[in-house]
Design a protein around this motif. Structure first.
Motif, PDB file in Angstrom:
ATOM      1  N   MET A 158      51.603  -9.554  42.261  1.00 25.99           N
ATOM      2  CA  MET A 158      50.031  -9.099  41.737  1.00 25.99           C
ATOM      3  C   MET A 158      50.220  -8.388  40.443  1.00 25.99           C
ATOM      4  SD  MET A 158      47.590  -6.381  43.799  1.00 25.99           S
ATOM      5  CE  MET A 158      47.412  -7.395  45.326  1.00 25.99           C
ATOM      6  N   THR A 159      49.076  -8.912  39.585  1.00 27.41           N
ATOM      7  CA  THR A 159      48.941  -8.462  38.149  1.00 27.41           C
ATOM      8  C   THR A 159      48.281  -7.138  38.264  1.00 27.41           C
ATOM      9  OG1 THR A 159      47.176  -9.456  37.415  1.00 27.41           O
ATOM     10  CG2 THR A 159      49.068 -10.726  36.957  1.00 27.41           C
ATOM     11  N   ALA A 160      48.242  -6.598  37.201  1.00 30.44           N
ATOM     12  CA  ALA A 160      47.513  -5.138  36.971  1.00 30.44           C
ATOM     13  C   ALA A 160      46.207  -5.365  37.271  1.00 30.44           C
ATOM     14  CB  ALA A 160      47.648  -4.344  35.813  1.00 30.44           C
ATOM     15  N   SER A 161      45.396  -6.236  36.768  1.00 28.54           N
ATOM     16  CA  SER A 161      44.050  -6.559  36.791  1.00 28.54           C
ATOM     17  C   SER A 161      43.483  -6.861  38.094  1.00 28.54           C
ATOM     18  CB  SER A 161      43.670  -7.685  35.785  1.00 28.54           C
ATOM     19  OG  SER A 161      44.137  -8.732  35.919  1.00 28.54           O
ATOM     20  N   ASN A 162      44.446  -7.561  39.012  1.00 30.38           N
ATOM     21  CA  ASN A 162      44.197  -7.812  40.378  1.00 30.38           C
ATOM     22  C   ASN A 162      44.433  -6.698  41.366  1.00 30.38           C
ATOM     23  OD1 ASN A 162      43.537 -10.470  39.437  1.00 30.38           O
ATOM     24  ND2 ASN A 162      45.490 -11.375  39.668  1.00 30.38           N
ATOM     25  N   ALA A 163      44.895  -5.646  40.898  1.00 33.05           N
ATOM     26  CA  ALA A 163      45.237  -4.473  42.077  1.00 33.05           C
ATOM     27  C   ALA A 163      43.883  -4.222  42.372  1.00 33.05           C
ATOM     28  CB  ALA A 163      45.780  -3.183  41.289  1.00 33.05           C
ATOM     29  N   PRO A 164      43.710  -3.504  43.666  1.00 33.90           N
ATOM     30  CA  PRO A 164      42.610  -3.315  44.481  1.00 33.90           C
ATOM     31  C   PRO A 164      41.770  -2.231  43.624  1.00 33.90           C
ATOM     32  CG  PRO A 164      44.296  -3.356  46.070  1.00 33.90           C
ATOM     33  CD  PRO A 164      44.842  -3.590  44.598  1.00 33.90           C
ATOM     34  N   LEU A 165      40.531  -2.263  43.413  1.00 34.97           N
ATOM     35  CA  LEU A 165      39.767  -1.371  42.488  1.00 34.97           C
ATOM     36  C   LEU A 165      40.134  -1.043  41.281  1.00 34.97           C
ATOM     37  CD1 LEU A 165      38.953   0.763  45.603  1.00 34.97           C
ATOM     38  CD2 LEU A 165      37.391  -0.785  44.877  1.00 34.97           C
ATOM     39  N   PHE A 166      40.608  -1.754  40.613  1.00 32.38           N
ATOM     40  CA  PHE A 166      41.525  -1.647  39.508  1.00 32.38           C
ATOM     41  C   PHE A 166      40.619  -0.763  38.203  1.00 32.38           C
ATOM     42  CE2 PHE A 166      42.353  -2.880  34.758  1.00 32.38           C
ATOM     43  CZ  PHE A 166      43.762  -2.468  34.858  1.00 32.38           C
ATOM     44  N   LYS A 167      39.570  -1.426  38.199  1.00 32.76           N
ATOM     45  CA  LYS A 167      38.926  -0.681  37.028  1.00 32.76           C
ATOM     46  C   LYS A 167      38.286   0.597  37.419  1.00 32.76           C
ATOM     47  CE  LYS A 167      37.372  -4.802  34.483  1.00 32.76           C
ATOM     48  NZ  LYS A 167      35.927  -5.752  34.244  1.00 32.76           N
ATOM     49  N   THR A 168      37.705   0.807  38.573  1.00 34.82           N
ATOM     50  CA  THR A 168      37.099   1.896  39.257  1.00 34.82           C
ATOM     51  C   THR A 168      38.328   3.079  39.142  1.00 34.82           C
ATOM     52  OG1 THR A 168      35.514   0.699  40.491  1.00 34.82           O
ATOM     53  CG2 THR A 168      35.972   3.015  41.147  1.00 34.82           C
ATOM     54  N   ARG A 169      39.446   2.675  39.778  1.00 36.69           N
ATOM     55  CA  ARG A 169      40.556   3.631  39.957  1.00 36.69           C
ATOM     56  C   ARG A 169      41.019   4.102  38.468  1.00 36.69           C
ATOM     57  NH1 ARG A 169      44.877   0.260  43.038  1.00 36.69           N
ATOM     58  NH2 ARG A 169      45.960   2.170  42.602  1.00 36.69           N
ATOM     59  N   LEU A 170      40.863   3.285  37.512  1.00 28.22           N
ATOM     60  CA  LEU A 170      41.662   3.620  36.148  1.00 28.22           C
ATOM     61  C   LEU A 170      40.562   4.657  35.495  1.00 28.22           C
ATOM     62  CD1 LEU A 170      43.536   3.043  34.033  1.00 28.22           C
ATOM     63  CD2 LEU A 170      42.341   1.062  33.233  1.00 28.22           C
ATOM     64  N   VAL A 171      39.206   4.314  35.595  1.00 30.87           N
ATOM     65  CA  VAL A 171      38.268   5.147  34.936  1.00 30.87           C
ATOM     66  C   VAL A 171      38.425   6.558  35.732  1.00 30.87           C
ATOM     67  CG1 VAL A 171      35.995   5.797  34.683  1.00 30.87           C
ATOM     68  CG2 VAL A 171      36.857   3.454  34.434  1.00 30.87           C
ATOM     69  N   THR A 172      38.328   6.530  37.063  1.00 32.10           N
ATOM     70  CA  THR A 172      38.517   7.952  37.879  1.00 32.10           C
ATOM     71  C   THR A 172      39.701   8.668  37.770  1.00 32.10           C
ATOM     72  OG1 THR A 172      37.063   6.910  39.537  1.00 32.10           O
ATOM     73  CG2 THR A 172      38.207   8.941  40.084  1.00 32.10           C
ATOM     74  N   TYR A 173      40.664   7.850  37.511  1.00 38.12           N
ATOM     75  CA  TYR A 173      41.933   8.305  37.269  1.00 38.12           C
ATOM     76  C   TYR A 173      41.922   9.153  35.625  1.00 38.12           C
ATOM     77  CZ  TYR A 173      44.277   6.262  41.078  1.00 38.12           C
ATOM     78  OH  TYR A 173      44.452   5.630  42.404  1.00 38.12           O
ATOM     79  N   PHE A 174      41.526   8.596  35.184  1.00 36.77           N
ATOM     80  CA  PHE A 174      41.290   8.897  33.610  1.00 36.77           C
ATOM     81  C   PHE A 174      40.490  10.351  33.402  1.00 36.77           C
ATOM     82  CE2 PHE A 174      38.890   9.137  29.433  1.00 36.77           C
ATOM     83  CZ  PHE A 174      39.964   9.329  28.418  1.00 36.77           C
ATOM     84  N   LEU A 175      39.595  10.161  34.153  1.00 37.61           N
ATOM     85  CA  LEU A 175      38.567  11.342  34.212  1.00 37.61           C
ATOM     86  C   LEU A 175      39.019  12.603  34.636  1.00 37.61           C
ATOM     87  CD1 LEU A 175      35.168   9.588  35.116  1.00 37.61           C
ATOM     88  CD2 LEU A 175      35.869  10.353  32.802  1.00 37.61           C
ATOM     89  N   ALA A 176      39.953  12.140  35.859  1.00 38.02           N
ATOM     90  CA  ALA A 176      40.702  13.349  36.506  1.00 38.02           C
ATOM     91  C   ALA A 176      41.559  13.995  35.634  1.00 38.02           C
ATOM     92  CB  ALA A 176      41.236  12.921  37.658  1.00 38.02           C
ATOM     93  N   SER A 177      42.286  13.225  34.678  1.00 36.88           N
ATOM     94  CA  SER A 177      43.393  13.637  33.759  1.00 36.88           C
ATOM     95  C   SER A 177      42.440  14.385  32.655  1.00 36.88           C
ATOM     96  CB  SER A 177      44.059  12.536  32.985  1.00 36.88           C
ATOM     97  OG  SER A 177      44.825  12.872  31.990  1.00 36.88           O
ATOM     98  N   ALA A 178      41.277  13.770  32.247  1.00 36.40           N
ATOM     99  CA  ALA A 178      40.627  14.690  31.107  1.00 36.40           C
ATOM    100  C   ALA A 178      40.121  15.874  31.745  1.00 36.40           C
ATOM    101  CB  ALA A 178      39.407  13.698  30.789  1.00 36.40           C
ATOM    102  N   ALA A 179      39.439  16.093  32.912  1.00 36.10           N
ATOM    103  CA  ALA A 179      39.072  17.408  33.527  1.00 36.10           C
ATOM    104  C   ALA A 179      40.218  18.252  33.539  1.00 36.10           C
ATOM    105  CB  ALA A 179      38.551  16.866  34.769  1.00 36.10           C
ATOM    106  N   ALA A 180      41.349  17.778  34.038  1.00 39.15           N
ATOM    107  CA  ALA A 180      42.742  18.589  34.208  1.00 39.15           C
ATOM    108  C   ALA A 180      42.973  19.135  32.445  1.00 39.15           C
ATOM    109  CB  ALA A 180      43.696  17.945  34.638  1.00 39.15           C
ATOM    110  N   ILE A 181      42.847  18.559  31.507  1.00 40.83           N
ATOM    111  CA  ILE A 181      43.204  19.055  30.133  1.00 40.83           C
ATOM    112  C   ILE A 181      42.058  20.098  29.724  1.00 40.83           C
ATOM    113  CG2 ILE A 181      43.452  18.320  27.780  1.00 40.83           C
ATOM    114  CD1 ILE A 181      44.494  15.705  28.662  1.00 40.83           C
TER     115      ILE A 181
END
Length: 234
Positions: free
Chosen positions: A1-24
């Motif tokens: 399975m490629t990265a782009s085919n992972a479940p909820l790839f885009k949604t998870r990536l954006v949410t993880y990024f926002l969590a990281s930004a909020a933590a910073i």
């Protein structure tokens, strides 16, 4: 399975990024509050020394200071979790199969711990800032403690308030981590959903493989029966 085919790839990536930004941002708010607290103490001491030379002021903020440190550590842990989650999401195809299989359960555990950690420290910091104030004491050159009434008079004359809610940087330190908490909760939920989808996909793949294997076995059996019939006819 490629990265782009992972479940909820885009949604998870954006949410993880926002969590990281909020933590910073939350970590920055803690450092800013600690820095401004030190400046405020120095300014208070300078003002009191100007009014009454030789008087020493002691301002106790250990409660909110310790709460801020704990809050910073919690957000640091959250940021590290978000960073690991983004790396795992982007480069999962390069991981060994055994590590790839256990990554989502590991991330779920880390997200859960970091979410609870951020929640607890945010609640403590919010309560402290909302309900407490700094302990202010003044001492004469000979070490005698001045009455609280005189200390309060000095504070009013200098325009300084010991109440934590009167300082904007402390309020910002209180508010910022709640955004970290919200994104941490969202990330945890998305990780659970992704784990379930990945497990369902894996189960469907196993069923398909079993059916394919069974089909191959039936074909072999039919072929064997046909050979036997031919021999009998001969």
């Amino acid at each position: 399975m490629t990265a782009s085919n992972a479940p909820l790839f885009k949604t998870r990536l954006v949410t993880y990024f926002l969590a990281s930004a909020a933590a910073i941002v939350s970590i920055g708010a803690v450092f800013h509050a600690q820095h401004e607290t030190g400046i405020s103490k120095a300014n208070t001491q300078a003002g009191v020394s100007h009014l009454t030379p030789g008087v020493t002021v002691s301002i106790g903020t250990s409660d909110v200071w310790n709460a801020g440190v704990a809050e910073g550590i919690a957000n640091l842990f959250l940021g590290a979790t978000a960073g690991l989650a983004m790396l795992a999401l982007l480069f999962a195809s390069r991981f060994p199969p055994f590590l790839r299989a256990g990554m989502l359960p590991l991330l779920l555990a880390l997200w859960t711990i970091s979410t609870v950690f951020v929640l607890v420290t945010s609640v403590i910091t919010t309560v402290f800032v909302a309900t407490r104030q700094a302990t202010v004491q003044a001492f004469l050159p000979n070490g005698t403690q001045m009455p609280d009434s005189l200390v309060q008079a000095f504070s009013k004359q200098l325009g300084m308030s010991p109440v934590y809610t009167s300082f904007g940087y402390l309020k910002f330190m209180t508010i910022a981590p709640w955004f970290s908490f919200l994104f941490a909760v969202a990330s945890t939920i998305l990780t659970v959903i992704a784990w379930r989808k990945a497990a369902a996909t894996s189960a469907d793949a196993e069923v398909a493989e079993r059916k394919a294997a069974a089909g191959d076995g039936d074909a072999d059996a039919l072929s064997a029966e046909g050979t036997t019939d031919e021999k009998q006819q001969l």
